[in-house]
Scaffold this active site. Structure first.
Site, PDB file in Angstrom:
ATOM      1  N   THR A 213       0.823  -1.206   0.000  1.00  0.00           N
ATOM      2  CA  THR A 213       0.000   0.000   0.000  1.00  0.00           C
ATOM      3  C   THR A 213       0.858   1.258   0.000  1.00  0.00           C
ATOM      4  O   THR A 213       1.979   1.270   0.505  1.00  0.00           O
ATOM      5  CB  THR A 213      -0.933   0.040   1.231  1.00  0.00           C
ATOM      6  OG1 THR A 213      -0.141  -0.034   2.423  1.00  0.00           O
ATOM      7  CG2 THR A 213      -1.930  -1.105   1.197  1.00  0.00           C
ATOM      8  N   ASN A 215       0.842   4.706   1.721  1.00  0.00           N
ATOM      9  CA  ASN A 215       0.234   5.207   2.954  1.00  0.00           C
ATOM     10  C   ASN A 215       0.310   6.730   3.028  1.00  0.00           C
ATOM     11  O   ASN A 215       1.379   7.316   2.810  1.00  0.00           O
ATOM     12  CB  ASN A 215       0.936   4.603   4.173  1.00  0.00           C
ATOM     13  CG  ASN A 215       0.871   3.086   4.175  1.00  0.00           C
ATOM     14  OD1 ASN A 215      -0.092   2.512   3.668  1.00  0.00           O
ATOM     15  ND2 ASN A 215       1.875   2.443   4.723  1.00  0.00           N
ATOM     16  N   GLU A 260      -4.587   3.910   3.332  1.00  0.00           N
ATOM     17  CA  GLU A 260      -3.670   2.903   2.793  1.00  0.00           C
ATOM     18  C   GLU A 260      -4.244   2.431   1.456  1.00  0.00           C
ATOM     19  O   GLU A 260      -5.287   1.786   1.422  1.00  0.00           O
ATOM     20  CB  GLU A 260      -3.528   1.743   3.763  1.00  0.00           C
ATOM     21  CG  GLU A 260      -2.983   2.174   5.129  1.00  0.00           C
ATOM     22  CD  GLU A 260      -3.011   1.045   6.136  1.00  0.00           C
ATOM     23  OE1 GLU A 260      -1.953   0.454   6.387  1.00  0.00           O
ATOM     24  OE2 GLU A 260      -4.113   0.752   6.655  1.00  0.00           O
TER      25      GLU A 260
END
Length: 320
Positions: A213, A215, A260
């Site tokens: 992900t 973030n 995320e």
């Protein structure tokens, strides 16, 4: 409205204490806070664009409500950098950003119009039907028209834009986002709501789950509902579909809120880059899972649902 301006026609921002750029002298400006730059705001901007002069907005930072009620944080739909990015994309020539402080709040209605005519060198203004200005909100649209006429400025007053029986408003959009109803928020905005932030290093847990992900921390005043969303991001100028979680990760650490974003099929390095992420559709609320296996299985289903939402959404984009 105009298409995205070309590099040869820059978007100019004029702040307190700065000389009015030549390209903005004699501009017709829509006036307002423009939090969200929603369909109602766009109707004012459209009228400024159609006036045949340089077109701009006069807007205020911080939001006046923050000045008058500092103990009540305001969920900003479009923080200043995002607001200016949207105004540029709409096709305006520029923006006059005025600091909303005690000095500005103390101006009489007449002094405020003097600022528009003399300091900002406007040739005309466009305001909403409910626009109030000047000390104690003494100025009404009718008074604005009268004061502008005395100073040689044109003044156009625009009626409310409605979505069914409901007027399009920033407060209605905030309420939709707080409920996780991004489809409704996007309908009122006229484009997909997006957030902007720097991609930060995390704990790399997503890679271990085969869901890396990007973030981002959203502003502290953001009251978007915690949950899972279908999203689309702009990566190096191209759109990339994905699925995102906004919340505190109750399965793991229940920490500070993060957005995320897992981008489908993307394997590049985004750390340190500023990313625009559009929220396209709501999938589910944030949940705590009994095991990592149960979480991953649910993430697989979330990804499938996100792809379905993204394949059918036709809302306009402000980042592509």
């Amino acid at each position: 409205m105009r298409s995205d301006p070309s590099p040869s026609r820059p978007f100019m921002v004029c702040r307190d204490g700065e000389a009015v750029p030549g390209g903005l002298e004699g501009a017709v400006a829509a006036i307002g806070n423009f939090d969200g730059v929603h369909r109602g705001h766009q109707s004012l901007i459209r009228m400024a664009l159609e006036a045949g002069r340089p077109a701009a907005v006069v807007t205020f930072e911080p939001h006046p409500r923050t000045f008058f009620r500092p103990s009540e944080p305001l969920f900003r739909i479009t923080p200043e950098p995002v607001k200016l990015a949207i105004l540029r994309r709409i096709g305006l020539d520029g923006a006059f950003v005025r600091r909303f402080d005690a000095r500005l709040a103390s101006l009489s209605a007449g002094e405020f119009v003097d600022l528009l005519a003399q300091d900002l060198k406007l040739s005309g203004v466009v305001i909403g039907h409910d626009f109030h200005f000047g000390r104690g909100r003494e100025g009404t649209p009718a008074l604005m028209k009268e004061l502008c006429a005395a100073r040689g400025l044109s003044c156009r007053i625009v009626e409310a834009v409605r979505d069914g029986a409901e007027p399009v408003s920033s407060s209605a959009i905030r309420a939709a986002l707080e409920a996780g109803d991004v489809a409704r928020a996007n309908e009122l905005l006229g484009y997909r709501w997006f957030v902007q932030g720097e991609v930060r290093h995390g704990d790399k847990r997503g890679r271990l789950l085969n869901y890396p992900t990007a973030n981002m921390r959203l502003p502290e005043d953001c009251r978007l509902r915690y949950g899972i969303y279908a999203v689309r991001a702009a990566v190096d100028g191209r759109p990339v579909d994905g699925v995102a979680s906004f919340g505190r990760r109750p399965t793991f650490d229940n920490g500070a809120p993060l957005l995320e974003t897992h981008l489908f099929g993307f394997d590049g390095d985004l750390y340190g880059k500023v990313l625009d992420v559009e929220l396209v559709g709501w999938i589910r609320g944030e949940e705590k899972f009994d095991s990592v296996e149960a979480l991953v299985a649910r993430m697989d289903r979330d990804s499938d649902e996100a792809r379905q939402i993204l394949a059918t959404d036709r809302t306009a984009s402000m980042i592509e």
